[in-house]
Scaffold this active site. Structure first.
Site, PDB file in Angstrom:
ATOM      1  N   ASN A   1       0.811  -1.221   0.000  1.00 57.95           N
ATOM      2  CA  ASN A   1       0.000   0.000   0.000  1.00 57.95           C
ATOM      3  C   ASN A   1       0.844   1.271   0.000  1.00 57.95           C
ATOM      4  O   ASN A   1       0.433   2.282  -0.575  1.00 57.95           O
ATOM      5  CB  ASN A   1      -0.918  -0.028   1.237  1.00 57.95           C
ATOM      6  CG  ASN A   1      -1.476   1.337   1.556  1.00 57.95           C
ATOM      7  OD1 ASN A   1      -2.445   1.799   0.958  1.00 57.95           O
ATOM      8  ND2 ASN A   1      -0.834   2.036   2.508  1.00 57.95           N
TER       9      ASN A   1
ATOM     10  N   TYR B   1       3.868   8.886 -11.529  1.00 63.24           N
ATOM     11  CA  TYR B   1       2.888   8.104 -10.751  1.00 63.24           C
ATOM     12  C   TYR B   1       2.168   7.096 -11.663  1.00 63.24           C
ATOM     13  O   TYR B   1       2.051   5.910 -11.325  1.00 63.24           O
ATOM     14  CB  TYR B   1       1.894   9.062 -10.102  1.00 63.24           C
ATOM     15  CG  TYR B   1       0.899   8.404  -9.181  1.00 63.24           C
ATOM     16  CD1 TYR B   1       1.298   7.838  -7.961  1.00 63.24           C
ATOM     17  CD2 TYR B   1      -0.461   8.342  -9.507  1.00 63.24           C
ATOM     18  CE1 TYR B   1       0.370   7.250  -7.100  1.00 63.24           C
ATOM     19  CE2 TYR B   1      -1.389   7.763  -8.651  1.00 63.24           C
ATOM     20  CZ  TYR B   1      -0.965   7.211  -7.450  1.00 63.24           C
ATOM     21  OH  TYR B   1      -1.882   6.620  -6.602  1.00 63.24           O
TER      22      TYR B   1
ATOM     23  N   LYS C   1       2.393   2.926 -11.438  1.00 65.05           N
ATOM     24  CA  LYS C   1       1.222   2.078 -11.170  1.00 65.05           C
ATOM     25  C   LYS C   1       0.960   1.128 -12.347  1.00 65.05           C
ATOM     26  O   LYS C   1       0.529  -0.015 -12.147  1.00 65.05           O
ATOM     27  CB  LYS C   1      -0.023   2.932 -10.872  1.00 65.05           C
ATOM     28  CG  LYS C   1       0.060   3.718  -9.558  1.00 65.05           C
ATOM     29  CD  LYS C   1       0.173   2.820  -8.324  1.00 65.05           C
ATOM     30  CE  LYS C   1       0.034   3.583  -7.022  1.00 65.05           C
ATOM     31  NZ  LYS C   1       0.278   2.765  -5.820  1.00 65.05           N
TER      32      LYS C   1
ATOM     33  N   THR D   1      -7.332  11.237   1.807  1.00 63.97           N
ATOM     34  CA  THR D   1      -6.097  11.022   2.576  1.00 63.97           C
ATOM     35  C   THR D   1      -5.147  12.204   2.350  1.00 63.97           C
ATOM     36  O   THR D   1      -5.413  13.086   1.531  1.00 63.97           O
ATOM     37  CB  THR D   1      -5.373   9.748   2.103  1.00 63.97           C
ATOM     38  OG1 THR D   1      -4.949   9.971   0.751  1.00 63.97           O
ATOM     39  CG2 THR D   1      -6.263   8.521   2.167  1.00 63.97           C
TER      40      THR D   1
HETATM   41  N1  LIG Z   1      -5.673   8.735  -1.932  1.00 63.55           N
HETATM   42  C1  LIG Z   1      -6.113   8.402  -3.139  1.00 63.55           C
HETATM   43  O1  LIG Z   1      -7.032   9.039  -3.682  1.00 63.55           O
HETATM   44  C2  LIG Z   1      -5.531   7.220  -3.857  1.00 63.55           C
HETATM   45  C3  LIG Z   1      -6.080   6.874  -5.105  1.00 63.55           C
HETATM   46  C4  LIG Z   1      -5.580   5.779  -5.790  1.00 63.55           C
HETATM   47  C5  LIG Z   1      -4.547   5.048  -5.236  1.00 63.55           C
HETATM   48  N2  LIG Z   1      -4.012   5.393  -4.045  1.00 63.55           N
HETATM   49  C6  LIG Z   1      -2.919   4.581  -3.499  1.00 63.55           C
HETATM   50  O2  LIG Z   1      -3.250   4.172  -2.188  1.00 63.55           O
HETATM   51  C7  LIG Z   1      -2.043   3.947  -1.450  1.00 63.55           C
HETATM   52  C8  LIG Z   1      -2.128   4.670  -0.118  1.00 63.55           C
HETATM   53  O3  LIG Z   1      -2.220   6.057  -0.376  1.00 63.55           O
HETATM   54  P1  LIG Z   1      -2.832   7.103   0.670  1.00 63.55           P
HETATM   55  O4  LIG Z   1      -3.720   7.963  -0.106  1.00 63.55           O
HETATM   56  O5  LIG Z   1      -3.308   6.400   1.877  1.00 63.55           O
HETATM   57  O6  LIG Z   1      -1.511   7.951   0.982  1.00 63.55           O
HETATM   58  P2  LIG Z   1      -1.011   8.706   2.309  1.00 63.55           P
HETATM   59  O7  LIG Z   1      -2.142   9.086   3.177  1.00 63.55           O
HETATM   60  O8  LIG Z   1      -0.080   9.751   1.823  1.00 63.55           O
HETATM   61  O9  LIG Z   1      -0.194   7.552   3.084  1.00 63.55           O
HETATM   62  C9  LIG Z   1       0.969   7.022   2.506  1.00 63.55           C
HETATM   63  C10 LIG Z   1       1.514   5.900   3.377  1.00 63.55           C
HETATM   64  O10 LIG Z   1       2.735   5.449   2.751  1.00 63.55           O
HETATM   65  C11 LIG Z   1       3.801   5.533   3.683  1.00 63.55           C
HETATM   66  N3  LIG Z   1       5.052   5.975   3.061  1.00 63.55           N
HETATM   67  C12 LIG Z   1       5.225   7.016   2.208  1.00 63.55           C
HETATM   68  N4  LIG Z   1       6.538   7.176   1.956  1.00 63.55           N
HETATM   69  C13 LIG Z   1       7.189   6.213   2.671  1.00 63.55           C
HETATM   70  C14 LIG Z   1       8.550   5.877   2.852  1.00 63.55           C
HETATM   71  N5  LIG Z   1       9.534   6.572   2.247  1.00 63.55           N
HETATM   72  N6  LIG Z   1       8.859   4.839   3.648  1.00 63.55           N
HETATM   73  C15 LIG Z   1       7.887   4.147   4.292  1.00 63.55           C
HETATM   74  N7  LIG Z   1       6.584   4.408   4.164  1.00 63.55           N
HETATM   75  C16 LIG Z   1       6.238   5.446   3.372  1.00 63.55           C
HETATM   76  C17 LIG Z   1       3.367   6.599   4.710  1.00 63.55           C
HETATM   77  O11 LIG Z   1       3.984   6.326   5.964  1.00 63.55           O
HETATM   78  P3  LIG Z   1       5.085   7.291   6.668  1.00 63.55           P
HETATM   79  O12 LIG Z   1       4.907   8.677   6.146  1.00 63.55           O
HETATM   80  O13 LIG Z   1       4.780   7.130   8.128  1.00 63.55           O
HETATM   81  O14 LIG Z   1       6.383   6.688   6.307  1.00 63.55           O
HETATM   82  C18 LIG Z   1       1.852   6.366   4.779  1.00 63.55           C
HETATM   83  O15 LIG Z   1       1.548   5.371   5.729  1.00 63.55           O
HETATM   84  C19 LIG Z   1      -0.897   4.415  -2.343  1.00 63.55           C
HETATM   85  O16 LIG Z   1      -0.308   3.305  -2.980  1.00 63.55           O
HETATM   86  C20 LIG Z   1      -1.596   5.303  -3.354  1.00 63.55           C
HETATM   87  O17 LIG Z   1      -0.882   5.378  -4.568  1.00 63.55           O
HETATM   88  C21 LIG Z   1      -4.481   6.475  -3.334  1.00 63.55           C
END
Ligand SMILES: NC(=O)c1ccc[n+]([C@@H]2O[C@H](COP(=O)([O-])OP(=O)(O)OC[C@H]3O[C@@H](n4cnc5c(N)ncnc54)[C@H](OP(=O)(O)O)[C@@H]3O)[C@@H](O)[C@H]2O)c1
Length: 254
Positions: free
Chosen positions: A87, A154, A158, A191
């Site tokens: 994730n 990005y 993906k 998020t």
């Molecule tokens: N939000 C959307 O609309 C959306 C849409 C489609 C897909 N996605 C996908 O869903 C997934 C989760 O996204 P989200 O929206 O929940 O993002 P988010 O709120 O920004 O959370 C990202 C997570 O990834 C971790 N992370 C980021 N950089 C890191 C690093 N260098 N080392 C370790 N951990 C890291 C962060 O933990 P730390 O900062 O604590 O390290 C956090 O737990 C991603 O793969 C994203 O591409 C999101």
């Protein structure tokens, strides 16, 4: 005993998915740079374990050590099933090609592409050596299949994950294995990542106003609701289509 490994469990969608696994009485191993106290409290309430490994996935040494630690914790004597949810992800760099920062590009692919690939590679090896069944979910995005201004990095990352998912699943089927590997595209989720998207300059991301409007109109789904859709899919494991890129919109009544 069942264990779920969730990368990027500190917030956003990863936190919600980890929380759902704990609710189901499944032990969780989380991996991110920040510890999440709420998940520890939930695990204590549910009588299961929550282990957190602090790891910066953009650093290849940290990643190698993180994978070693996760495998050590996951493969206990009475383990019957391991889930892996890849994730953790970043959206940066949001920028047009020609203006990309090389170090951000490298970091991005290390977190969004290399990390899930190396996790899956190691997990399948360990699982086969120890006779344990695994289910792998790669969190992907609709950006893998759409051309979005400013999102070349990005979207291509993906797209790589989708192709990797389909190839690894095909290999597993050919080998007669019972593991499943799927991708899950969660739609637009409320998020921190969406906050970063809305903060982009219009010169770097032409559709920024569209994303601001989605937030204003309350069109973003909560991480919890999106995680529920995934958990429902996992609860019907016998009907999972191995290698498929599942989209939230195909799994819900709109
Ligand atoms: N939000 C959307 O609309 C959306 C849409 C489609 C897909 N996605 C996908 O869903 C997934 C989760 O996204 P989200 O929206 O929940 O993002 P988010 O709120 O920004 O959370 C990202 C997570 O990834 C971790 N992370 C980021 N950089 C890191 C690093 N260098 N080392 C370790 N951990 C890291 C962060 O933990 P730390 O900062 O604590 O390290 C956090 O737990 C991603 O793969 C994203 O591409 C999101």
């Amino acid at each position: 005993m069942k264990v779920a490994i969730v990368t990027g469990d500190s917030r956003g969608l990863g936190q919600a998915i980890a929380d759902k696994f704990l609710n189901e009485g499944i032990h969780v191993i989380g991996l991110s740079r920040t510890h999440n106290d709420t998940l520890k409290e939930k695990a204590d309430q549910k009588g299961v374990t929550y282990s957190h490994i602090r790891c910066d996935l953009s650093d290849s040494n940290d990643l190698t050590q993180g994978i070693d630690k996760v495998m050590y914790l996951a493969f206990q004597n009475d383990i019957e099933k391991v889930y892996l949810v890849n994730n953790a992800g970043v959206i940066d760099p949001i920028e047009t090609v020609g203006q990309l920062d090389a170090s951000l590009v490298n970091k991005h692919f290390q977190i969004n592409v290399t990390t899930p690939i190396l996790f899956i590679n190691r997990l399948l090896k360990e699982a086969d050596e120890q006779g344990v069944n695994v289910g792998i979910i790669n969190i992907t995005s609709g950006a893998a299949e759409k051309t979005i201004h400013g999102w070349s990095i990005y979207g291509s990352g993906k797209a790589a994950i989708n192709q990797f998912t389909e190839t690894a699943a095909m290999e597993q089927e050919k080998a007669g294995s019972e593991h499943f590997i799927i991708a899950y595209s969660p739609g637009v989720v409320d998020t921190d990542m969406q906050g970063e998207i809305r903060a982009a300059a219009e010169s770097a991301f032409a559709d920024v106003d569209k994303f601001k409007k989605l937030k204003e109109e309350g069109q973003l789904r909560s991480p919890s609701a999106v995680a529920d859709v995934l958990m429902k899919l996992l609860s019907e494991e016998e009907s999972i289509d191995n290698g498929r890129v599942y989209k939230l919109y195909d799994l819900i009544d709109q």
